[in-house]
Write a protein that holds these residues in place. Structure first.
Motif, PDB file in Angstrom:
ATOM      1  N   ALA A   1       0.816  -1.212   0.000  1.00 38.94           N
ATOM      2  CA  ALA A   1       0.000   0.000   0.000  1.00 38.94           C
ATOM      3  C   ALA A   1       0.853   1.267   0.000  1.00 38.94           C
ATOM      4  O   ALA A   1       0.368   2.343  -0.329  1.00 38.94           O
ATOM      5  N   ASP A   2       2.112   1.147   0.395  1.00 41.21           N
ATOM      6  CA  ASP A   2       2.954   2.325   0.533  1.00 41.21           C
ATOM      7  C   ASP A   2       4.190   2.212  -0.349  1.00 41.21           C
ATOM      8  O   ASP A   2       4.545   1.147  -0.844  1.00 41.21           O
ATOM      9  N   GLY A   3       4.871   3.339  -0.514  1.00 43.97           N
ATOM     10  CA  GLY A   3       6.138   3.364  -1.212  1.00 43.97           C
ATOM     11  C   GLY A   3       6.019   3.062  -2.689  1.00 43.97           C
ATOM     12  O   GLY A   3       4.960   3.147  -3.303  1.00 43.97           O
ATOM     13  N   VAL A   4       7.165   2.687  -3.276  1.00 41.88           N
ATOM     14  CA  VAL A   4       7.228   2.430  -4.707  1.00 41.88           C
ATOM     15  C   VAL A   4       6.334   1.260  -5.093  1.00 41.88           C
ATOM     16  O   VAL A   4       5.648   1.287  -6.119  1.00 41.88           O
ATOM     17  N   ALA A   5       6.325   0.202  -4.273  1.00 38.51           N
ATOM     18  CA  ALA A   5       5.513  -0.973  -4.588  1.00 38.51           C
ATOM     19  C   ALA A   5       4.033  -0.616  -4.613  1.00 38.51           C
ATOM     20  O   ALA A   5       3.280  -1.095  -5.466  1.00 38.51           O
ATOM     21  N   GLY A   6       3.609   0.211  -3.669  1.00 40.83           N
ATOM     22  CA  GLY A   6       2.214   0.633  -3.649  1.00 40.83           C
ATOM     23  C   GLY A   6       1.852   1.455  -4.866  1.00 40.83           C
ATOM     24  O   GLY A   6       0.763   1.293  -5.438  1.00 40.83           O
ATOM     25  N   TRP A   7       2.757   2.337  -5.261  1.00 39.53           N
ATOM     26  CA  TRP A   7       2.521   3.154  -6.454  1.00 39.53           C
ATOM     27  C   TRP A   7       2.440   2.270  -7.695  1.00 39.53           C
ATOM     28  O   TRP A   7       1.584   2.460  -8.566  1.00 39.53           O
ATOM     29  N   ALA A   8       3.350   1.279  -7.782  1.00 38.04           N
ATOM     30  CA  ALA A   8       3.331   0.362  -8.915  1.00 38.04           C
ATOM     31  C   ALA A   8       2.021  -0.411  -8.976  1.00 38.04           C
ATOM     32  O   ALA A   8       1.415  -0.566 -10.040  1.00 38.04           O
ATOM     33  N   ALA A   9       1.560  -0.907  -7.815  1.00 34.67           N
ATOM     34  CA  ALA A   9       0.300  -1.657  -7.767  1.00 34.67           C
ATOM     35  C   ALA A   9      -0.865  -0.778  -8.197  1.00 34.67           C
ATOM     36  O   ALA A   9      -1.760  -1.225  -8.927  1.00 34.67           O
ATOM     37  N   ASP A  10      -0.845   0.485  -7.778  1.00 34.36           N
ATOM     38  CA  ASP A  10      -1.919   1.411  -8.155  1.00 34.36           C
ATOM     39  C   ASP A  10      -1.933   1.655  -9.665  1.00 34.36           C
ATOM     40  O   ASP A  10      -3.007   1.729 -10.278  1.00 34.36           O
ATOM     41  N   LEU A  11      -0.739   1.789 -10.259  1.00 37.25           N
ATOM     42  CA  LEU A  11      -0.653   2.015 -11.701  1.00 37.25           C
ATOM     43  C   LEU A  11      -1.220   0.824 -12.482  1.00 37.25           C
ATOM     44  O   LEU A  11      -1.977   0.995 -13.437  1.00 37.25           O
ATOM     45  N   VAL A  12      -0.838  -0.373 -12.062  1.00 39.98           N
ATOM     46  CA  VAL A  12      -1.335  -1.568 -12.756  1.00 39.98           C
ATOM     47  C   VAL A  12      -2.830  -1.723 -12.530  1.00 39.98           C
ATOM     48  O   VAL A  12      -3.579  -2.093 -13.441  1.00 39.98           O
ATOM     49  N   ASP A  13      -3.287  -1.431 -11.313  1.00 36.28           N
ATOM     50  CA  ASP A  13      -4.723  -1.494 -11.024  1.00 36.28           C
ATOM     51  C   ASP A  13      -5.509  -0.546 -11.916  1.00 36.28           C
ATOM     52  O   ASP A  13      -6.549  -0.901 -12.493  1.00 36.28           O
ATOM     53  N   ALA A  14      -5.009   0.690 -12.014  1.00 32.28           N
ATOM     54  CA  ALA A  14      -5.769   1.731 -12.701  1.00 32.28           C
ATOM     55  C   ALA A  14      -5.643   1.655 -14.221  1.00 32.28           C
ATOM     56  O   ALA A  14      -6.609   1.881 -14.945  1.00 32.28           O
ATOM     57  N   LEU A  15      -4.440   1.336 -14.717  1.00 32.42           N
ATOM     58  CA  LEU A  15      -4.184   1.435 -16.153  1.00 32.42           C
ATOM     59  C   LEU A  15      -3.857   0.103 -16.812  1.00 32.42           C
ATOM     60  O   LEU A  15      -3.727   0.044 -18.035  1.00 32.42           O
ATOM     61  N   GLY A  16      -3.672  -0.953 -16.021  1.00 30.42           N
ATOM     62  CA  GLY A  16      -3.337  -2.249 -16.597  1.00 30.42           C
ATOM     63  C   GLY A  16      -1.964  -2.234 -17.230  1.00 30.42           C
ATOM     64  O   GLY A  16      -1.008  -1.676 -16.690  1.00 30.42           O
TER      65      GLY A  16
ATOM     66  N   GLN B   1      -3.754 -13.136 -12.247  1.00 28.22           N
ATOM     67  CA  GLN B   1      -5.039 -12.873 -11.600  1.00 28.22           C
ATOM     68  C   GLN B   1      -6.104 -12.407 -12.599  1.00 28.22           C
ATOM     69  O   GLN B   1      -7.247 -12.163 -12.217  1.00 28.22           O
ATOM     70  N   GLY B   2      -5.723 -12.269 -13.870  1.00 26.87           N
ATOM     71  CA  GLY B   2      -6.689 -11.870 -14.877  1.00 26.87           C
ATOM     72  C   GLY B   2      -6.866 -10.377 -15.026  1.00 26.87           C
ATOM     73  O   GLY B   2      -7.772  -9.922 -15.746  1.00 26.87           O
ATOM     74  N   VAL B   3      -6.025  -9.586 -14.358  1.00 26.27           N
ATOM     75  CA  VAL B   3      -6.121  -8.128 -14.489  1.00 26.27           C
ATOM     76  C   VAL B   3      -5.756  -7.696 -15.906  1.00 26.27           C
ATOM     77  O   VAL B   3      -6.313  -6.741 -16.449  1.00 26.27           O
ATOM     78  N   LEU B   4      -4.811  -8.393 -16.520  1.00 21.52           N
ATOM     79  CA  LEU B   4      -4.416  -8.170 -17.906  1.00 21.52           C
ATOM     80  C   LEU B   4      -3.892  -9.491 -18.441  1.00 21.52           C
ATOM     81  O   LEU B   4      -3.623 -10.415 -17.667  1.00 21.52           O
ATOM     82  N   SER B   5      -3.757  -9.586 -19.748  1.00 14.98           N
ATOM     83  CA  SER B   5      -3.250 -10.830 -20.322  1.00 14.98           C
ATOM     84  C   SER B   5      -1.731 -10.877 -20.213  1.00 14.98           C
ATOM     85  O   SER B   5      -1.069  -9.843 -20.082  1.00 14.98           O
ATOM     86  N   LEU B   6      -1.178 -12.067 -20.289  1.00 10.04           N
ATOM     87  CA  LEU B   6       0.277 -12.214 -20.219  1.00 10.04           C
ATOM     88  C   LEU B   6       0.926 -11.540 -21.426  1.00 10.04           C
ATOM     89  O   LEU B   6       1.976 -10.887 -21.284  1.00 10.04           O
ATOM     90  N   ALA B   7       0.311 -11.677 -22.594  1.00 12.81           N
ATOM     91  CA  ALA B   7       0.855 -11.032 -23.792  1.00 12.81           C
ATOM     92  C   ALA B   7       0.874  -9.510 -23.622  1.00 12.81           C
ATOM     93  O   ALA B   7       1.835  -8.840 -24.006  1.00 12.81           O
ATOM     94  N   SER B   8      -0.187  -8.959 -23.034  1.00 11.15           N
ATOM     95  CA  SER B   8      -0.252  -7.520 -22.791  1.00 11.15           C
ATOM     96  C   SER B   8       0.835  -7.092 -21.808  1.00 11.15           C
ATOM     97  O   SER B   8       1.473  -6.052 -21.989  1.00 11.15           O
ATOM     98  N   ALA B   9       1.048  -7.891 -20.784  1.00 11.72           N
ATOM     99  CA  ALA B   9       2.078  -7.576 -19.785  1.00 11.72           C
ATOM    100  C   ALA B   9       3.453  -7.497 -20.439  1.00 11.72           C
ATOM    101  O   ALA B   9       4.221  -6.551 -20.201  1.00 11.72           O
ATOM    102  N   LEU B  10       3.775  -8.465 -21.291  1.00 11.61           N
ATOM    103  CA  LEU B  10       5.078  -8.489 -21.940  1.00 11.61           C
ATOM    104  C   LEU B  10       5.203  -7.370 -22.977  1.00 11.61           C
ATOM    105  O   LEU B  10       6.262  -6.730 -23.093  1.00 11.61           O
ATOM    106  N   PHE B  11       4.128  -7.098 -23.708  1.00 15.17           N
ATOM    107  CA  PHE B  11       4.164  -6.043 -24.725  1.00 15.17           C
ATOM    108  C   PHE B  11       4.397  -4.677 -24.084  1.00 15.17           C
ATOM    109  O   PHE B  11       5.298  -3.930 -24.496  1.00 15.17           O
ATOM    110  N   TRP B  12       3.592  -4.332 -23.085  1.00 14.55           N
ATOM    111  CA  TRP B  12       3.667  -2.997 -22.512  1.00 14.55           C
ATOM    112  C   TRP B  12       4.948  -2.768 -21.715  1.00 14.55           C
ATOM    113  O   TRP B  12       5.528  -1.681 -21.775  1.00 14.55           O
ATOM    114  N   THR B  13       5.404  -3.780 -20.988  1.00 13.82           N
ATOM    115  CA  THR B  13       6.644  -3.588 -20.224  1.00 13.82           C
ATOM    116  C   THR B  13       7.845  -3.456 -21.158  1.00 13.82           C
ATOM    117  O   THR B  13       8.751  -2.649 -20.907  1.00 13.82           O
TER     118      THR B  13
END
Length: 216
Positions: A10-25, A57-69
């Protein structure tokens, strides 16, 4: 969809990263990775396995994860490439001449090495913590052709990103373990760099002292 993470960051860089993935995938993960390339203290060992877990967890597809990162890696690397290109060789030599304990010949030898091994350095450097960001600057200074730089960066980043994203995907709730192991690797690389720098400074100081003694 909200990530049901164990020990929710919930805090720090990890929390910010989780929020970004939650909000924007995927685009959120890509944005974080782009920033991580420009600002190496932001840890890819957090966002990449976290993105892989989100894919599981189904928040985004594996292909999408690899493409965007991977896209984020390329965008961040290009930003540093153009910084290096804007600095240019003339400014680099001017700045280098003002540094203590170094010689123009050191920079010239570095350029010669990069001319011979630059493609391998950019490709393999994308898989080495810390240097994976920094290698883009000399590529820009030496004006490596942009298509070649993009191709090498894409391939190297895809390998690195895939390893960490897939680790998070397969580890599931234990995704944070990836950070521990990659963190050890990052510290090892940093220690080796510091030792190499200390050895260089020691040798250079001693050689200058010997030269002055001979002149005296």
């Amino acid at each position: 969809m909200t990530l049901a993470l164990p020990q929710e960051p919930a805090d720090g860089v990890a929390g910010w990263a989780a929020d970004l993935v939650d909000a924007l995938g995927g685009p959120g993960a890509g944005l974080f990775v782009a920033l991580e390339n420009v600002f190496p203290p932001l840890p890819s060992e957090i966002i990449l396995p976290l993105t892989g877990f989100a894919a599981g967890q189904g928040v985004l597809s594996l292909a999408s994860a690899l493409f965007w990162t991977t896209l984020g890696s390329v965008v961040g690397a290009l930003a540093l490439y153009w910084i290096g290109a804007l600095i240019g060789r003339e400014r680099m030599y001017t700045l280098w001449a003002r540094l203590p304990l170094v010689k123009t010949s050191d920079l010239r030898r570095t350029e010669e090495w990069f001319a011979r091994h630059g493609t391998k350095a950019v490709l393999l450097g994308r898989m080495v913590p810390i240097f994976r960001s920094l290698i883009s600057v000399p590529a820009g200074i030496e004006r490596m052709p942009v298509p070649v730089f993009v191709a090498l960066t894409t391939l190297g980043s895809l390998v690195w990103n895939s390893a960490l994203v897939l680790a998070g995907y397969w580890l599931g709730g234990r995704w944070s373990e990836v950070e521990t192991y990659v963190g050890v690797l990052s510290k090892a690389v940093l220690v080796l760099a510091v030792v190499a720098l200390a050895a260089f400074v020691t040798v250079r100081v001693r050689s200058r002292g010997t030269a002055r003694h001979r002149r005296a």
